[in-house]
Every structure is written in C-alpha cells, then in structure tokens.
Scaffold this active site. Structure first.
Site, PDB file in Angstrom:
ATOM      1  N   SER A  17       0.854  -1.153   0.061  1.00  0.00           N
ATOM      2  CA  SER A  17       0.113  -0.111   0.066  1.00  0.00           C
ATOM      3  C   SER A  17       0.909   1.157   0.016  1.00  0.00           C
ATOM      4  O   SER A  17       1.652   1.612   0.985  1.00  0.00           O
ATOM      5  CB  SER A  17      -0.932   0.061   1.341  1.00  0.00           C
ATOM      6  OG  SER A  17      -1.497   1.278   1.289  1.00  0.00           O
ATOM      7  N   HIS A  42      -1.473  -1.436  -4.142  1.00  0.00           N
ATOM      8  CA  HIS A  42      -2.696  -0.906  -3.404  1.00  0.00           C
ATOM      9  C   HIS A  42      -2.650   0.573  -3.439  1.00  0.00           C
ATOM     10  O   HIS A  42      -1.802   1.011  -2.563  1.00  0.00           O
ATOM     11  CB  HIS A  42      -2.698  -1.710  -2.177  1.00  0.00           C
ATOM     12  CG  HIS A  42      -4.115  -1.525  -1.390  1.00  0.00           C
ATOM     13  ND1 HIS A  42      -5.322  -2.392  -1.523  1.00  0.00           N
ATOM     14  CD2 HIS A  42      -4.344  -0.646  -0.210  1.00  0.00           C
ATOM     15  CE1 HIS A  42      -6.156  -1.785  -0.867  1.00  0.00           C
ATOM     16  NE2 HIS A  42      -5.427  -0.734  -0.001  1.00  0.00           N
ATOM     17  N   ASP A  44      -4.968   3.742  -1.702  1.00  0.00           N
ATOM     18  CA  ASP A  44      -6.065   4.226  -0.760  1.00  0.00           C
ATOM     19  C   ASP A  44      -6.339   5.502  -1.199  1.00  0.00           C
ATOM     20  O   ASP A  44      -5.593   6.585  -1.136  1.00  0.00           O
ATOM     21  CB  ASP A  44      -5.207   4.164   0.483  1.00  0.00           C
ATOM     22  CG  ASP A  44      -5.132   2.562   1.224  1.00  0.00           C
ATOM     23  OD1 ASP A  44      -6.002   1.823   1.092  1.00  0.00           O
ATOM     24  OD2 ASP A  44      -4.010   2.137   1.604  1.00  0.00           O
ATOM     25  N   MET A  46      -8.992   8.313   0.124  1.00  0.00           N
ATOM     26  CA  MET A  46      -9.606   8.659   1.299  1.00  0.00           C
ATOM     27  C   MET A  46     -10.473  10.117   1.030  1.00  0.00           C
ATOM     28  O   MET A  46      -9.686  11.256   0.678  1.00  0.00           O
ATOM     29  CB  MET A  46      -8.831   8.856   2.576  1.00  0.00           C
ATOM     30  CG  MET A  46      -8.249   7.302   2.614  1.00  0.00           C
ATOM     31  SD  MET A  46      -7.149   7.402   4.333  1.00  0.00           S
ATOM     32  CE  MET A  46      -6.361   5.920   4.259  1.00  0.00           C
ATOM     33  N   HIS A  75      -8.608   1.216  -3.730  1.00  0.00           N
ATOM     34  CA  HIS A  75      -9.506   0.807  -2.460  1.00  0.00           C
ATOM     35  C   HIS A  75     -10.032   2.419  -2.288  1.00  0.00           C
ATOM     36  O   HIS A  75      -9.550   3.278  -1.546  1.00  0.00           O
ATOM     37  CB  HIS A  75      -8.787   0.461  -1.268  1.00  0.00           C
ATOM     38  CG  HIS A  75      -9.337   0.198  -0.208  1.00  0.00           C
ATOM     39  ND1 HIS A  75      -8.786  -0.039   1.128  1.00  0.00           N
ATOM     40  CD2 HIS A  75     -10.360   0.444   0.437  1.00  0.00           C
ATOM     41  CE1 HIS A  75      -9.675  -0.047   2.220  1.00  0.00           C
ATOM     42  NE2 HIS A  75     -10.735   0.041   1.632  1.00  0.00           N
ATOM     43  N   MET A  77     -12.368   4.605   0.033  1.00  0.00           N
ATOM     44  CA  MET A  77     -12.722   4.935   1.336  1.00  0.00           C
ATOM     45  C   MET A  77     -13.598   6.102   1.214  1.00  0.00           C
ATOM     46  O   MET A  77     -13.040   7.093   1.698  1.00  0.00           O
ATOM     47  CB  MET A  77     -11.602   4.560   2.127  1.00  0.00           C
ATOM     48  CG  MET A  77     -11.318   3.339   2.489  1.00  0.00           C
ATOM     49  SD  MET A  77      -9.525   3.439   3.393  1.00  0.00           S
ATOM     50  CE  MET A  77      -8.627   3.453   2.121  1.00  0.00           C
ATOM     51  N   MET A 146     -11.569  -5.579   6.183  1.00  0.00           N
ATOM     52  CA  MET A 146     -10.586  -4.764   6.911  1.00  0.00           C
ATOM     53  C   MET A 146     -10.354  -5.347   8.172  1.00  0.00           C
ATOM     54  O   MET A 146     -11.017  -5.677   9.137  1.00  0.00           O
ATOM     55  CB  MET A 146     -11.201  -3.634   6.937  1.00  0.00           C
ATOM     56  CG  MET A 146     -11.414  -2.543   5.826  1.00  0.00           C
ATOM     57  SD  MET A 146     -10.101  -2.060   4.705  1.00  0.00           S
ATOM     58  CE  MET A 146      -9.064  -1.430   6.087  1.00  0.00           C
ATOM     59  N   PHE A 152      -6.240   5.062   8.517  1.00  0.00           N
ATOM     60  CA  PHE A 152      -4.645   5.389   8.762  1.00  0.00           C
ATOM     61  C   PHE A 152      -3.858   4.164   8.415  1.00  0.00           C
ATOM     62  O   PHE A 152      -4.201   3.020   8.832  1.00  0.00           O
ATOM     63  CB  PHE A 152      -4.515   5.903  10.079  1.00  0.00           C
ATOM     64  CG  PHE A 152      -5.220   7.182  10.240  1.00  0.00           C
ATOM     65  CD1 PHE A 152      -4.869   8.407   9.903  1.00  0.00           C
ATOM     66  CD2 PHE A 152      -6.614   7.189  10.975  1.00  0.00           C
ATOM     67  CE1 PHE A 152      -5.411   9.350  10.118  1.00  0.00           C
ATOM     68  CE2 PHE A 152      -7.194   8.311  10.861  1.00  0.00           C
ATOM     69  CZ  PHE A 152      -6.690   9.536  10.485  1.00  0.00           C
ATOM     70  N   GLY A 153      -2.734   4.220   8.012  1.00  0.00           N
ATOM     71  CA  GLY A 153      -1.599   3.188   7.909  1.00  0.00           C
ATOM     72  C   GLY A 153      -0.916   2.688   9.422  1.00  0.00           C
ATOM     73  O   GLY A 153      -1.178   3.803  10.203  1.00  0.00           O
ATOM     74  N   GLY A 154      -0.442   1.785   9.488  1.00  0.00           N
ATOM     75  CA  GLY A 154       0.330   1.657  10.835  1.00  0.00           C
ATOM     76  C   GLY A 154      -0.461   1.370  12.162  1.00  0.00           C
ATOM     77  O   GLY A 154      -0.042   1.365  13.097  1.00  0.00           O
ATOM     78  N   ASP A 184      -6.760  -6.353   4.847  1.00  0.00           N
ATOM     79  CA  ASP A 184      -5.904  -4.983   4.595  1.00  0.00           C
ATOM     80  C   ASP A 184      -5.982  -4.310   6.134  1.00  0.00           C
ATOM     81  O   ASP A 184      -7.074  -4.154   6.832  1.00  0.00           O
ATOM     82  CB  ASP A 184      -6.810  -4.041   3.915  1.00  0.00           C
ATOM     83  CG  ASP A 184      -6.207  -2.527   3.472  1.00  0.00           C
ATOM     84  OD1 ASP A 184      -4.882  -2.308   4.056  1.00  0.00           O
ATOM     85  OD2 ASP A 184      -6.749  -2.008   2.931  1.00  0.00           O
ATOM     86  N   GLY A 206       1.135  -1.940   4.194  1.00  0.00           N
ATOM     87  CA  GLY A 206       1.846  -0.587   4.217  1.00  0.00           C
ATOM     88  C   GLY A 206       2.984  -0.337   4.820  1.00  0.00           C
ATOM     89  O   GLY A 206       4.036  -0.382   4.495  1.00  0.00           O
TER      90      GLY A 206
END
Ligand code: DX5
Ligand code: ZN
Length: 229
Positions: A17, A42, A44, A46, A75, A77, A146, A152-154, A184, A206
């Site tokens: 990602s 990937h 994302d 948003m 993706h 969102m 999900m 958010f990543g991480g 994900d 990611g």
C-alpha cells in the site's frame, strides 16, 4: 478499459500500500516493491468523510499507470463512490473496491465498475455483518476484509479479524465462485500466517513494507509467512 488484475490462481498475492510510501521518492519505492516481487499495487483513496483522513485522487493513479506494470488495486474509502468510478477507471485502475457501508447503491456500483470494463471489489469494516455481502457475492471479483478501522496506515491488527476472514471464506466457498479474499490493515510477517490460515489469499501491507529498514526483506518475510496455498 481493460483490467490487468489476474483471476484467482491458487497463489497468495501481496499488494504493498503506497499510503506508507515516501511520496518524495515514490518512483524509487514503487521500483523497489516491483523488484521484490509485489503482485499488485494497493492505492488508498480517502475523502475525509467516509474516513477521517485525506489521501489521493485519480491524478496519482494516472501517474502510476504510465510508470508501473503492476495491476492497480484501488481502495475507495469514500462516501457515494459511484461518482468516482469513471474517473478512477479512466485514470487506469485495474480493480476498484467500494465499501459496503458507503452511502450508495453498492450493487449498482459493482455493475457500473464491470460496465466500465474492470474488476470490482467490495470491502467490509471490522464490525460489519459479513452476511450483508450476500447481496453482491454473485457479482464481485474481490472481497476486502478490513483488519483495522480504515483511515490510517500503521494501526495494529484487530484480534477479531481471523474470525471475520473465516466467515467470509465460508461465504465465498458456498458461492462456488472464484473471488479474491483480500485483507488490509496491520498485516506483517507475524500476522500474515494467521490471515492465510483463516482463508485470505491477497495481503495488503503498508507500514510493514515501506517503513521497514529493508523493504525487499520485509516483503519476502511476508511471503515466507505466506507460502503458496
Ligand atoms: C487503511 C488502508 C490500508 C493501509 C494499510 O485504512 O486501507 O490500505 O495502507 O496500512 P498498514 O499495512 O500499515 O496497516
Ligand atoms: Zn486499503
């Protein structure tokens, strides 16, 4: 439009990602995961409404399309994703995933993605009843589960995720159709084995790849935790 996204092939796909990539050196990061053997990229998207964060638009997809041969797994969102299906398809998405919880006609969105000539995915958040997927199971190419609340990543992998993945795997098998089961959020070398055992065959990662000291090694570690099924 045509799609480069492969059909379900009995192998595990890894999709880095780029949300966690270094945008100043995006080309270097993309080349790095291409050479490390990534299967898809990937992306994302948003909108600050469906999730409390903002990220990219069609322009980034368009730039990537000209520069990488990896299939682009986009993706969405966003609220009312139908508005954005054509712009992202024209930009070069190979697969567009919309959220079942978005305020829109998701069945109609899946049909529209197919009419545009690419593959369609539907995603569920960690607290969505997987039985709600029955309205789209006969049409989708991919279901995205999900493993964190999106935005958010991480974030840390939610312990409730394996059960949800198992439930979706049961629905997919009962449908008799070839549908990717993508996961994900919080995927790394430690959680990869767990999600594959639960039934996932496409893994988004990611932070675990792009924030690692050695992204090639990190991607390989996810692969090794994720042997072919
Ligand atoms: C989260 C996004 C993810 C995110 C995953 O809302 O949908 O694709 O990039 O990031 P990690 O792997 O860092 O959890
Ligand atoms: Zn994502």
């Amino acid at each position: 439009m045509t799609s480069k996204m492969p059909a379900v092939n009995g192998r595990i796909s890894v999709a880095p990602s780029i949300l966690s990539a270094d945008l100043f050196r995006l080309e270097k990061d993309v080349r790095c995961v291409e050479q490390a053997g990534a299967d898809w990229l990937h992306v994302d998207i948003m909108d600050g409404h469906f999730v409390p964060n903002l990220s990219f638009g069609p322009a980034l997809v368009s730039s990537l399309k000209g520069q990488t041969t990896l299939p682009l797994d986009v993706h969405l969102m966003v609220e009312k994703p139908t508005r954005f299906l054509e712009p992202f398809t024209k930009a070069g998405a190979d697969l567009l995933t919309v959220h079942l919880e978005s305020a829109d006609d998701v069945v109609g969105a899946v049909k529209e993605i197919h009419r545009l000539g690419i593959q369609a995915g539907v995603s569920i958040k960690p607290d969505t009843d997987p039985q709600r997927l029955s309205s789209v199971i006969n049409d989708v190419d991919l279901i995205l589960v999900m493993c964190v609340y999106p935005g958010f990543g991480g974030q840390s992998f939610l312990p409730s995720s394996p059960r949800l993945i198992e439930q979706v795997r049961t629905l997919i098998n009962a449908s008799g159709r070839k549908i990717w089961l993508e996961v994900d959020g919080g995927i790394n070398a430690q959680t990869a084995g767990t999600v594959i055992k639960a039934g996932a065959d496409a893994l988004v990662a990611g932070h675990a790849i792009f924030r690692a000291a050695d992204p090639v090694r990190a991607l390989n570690q996810i692969r090794q935790a994720a042997p072919d099924i």
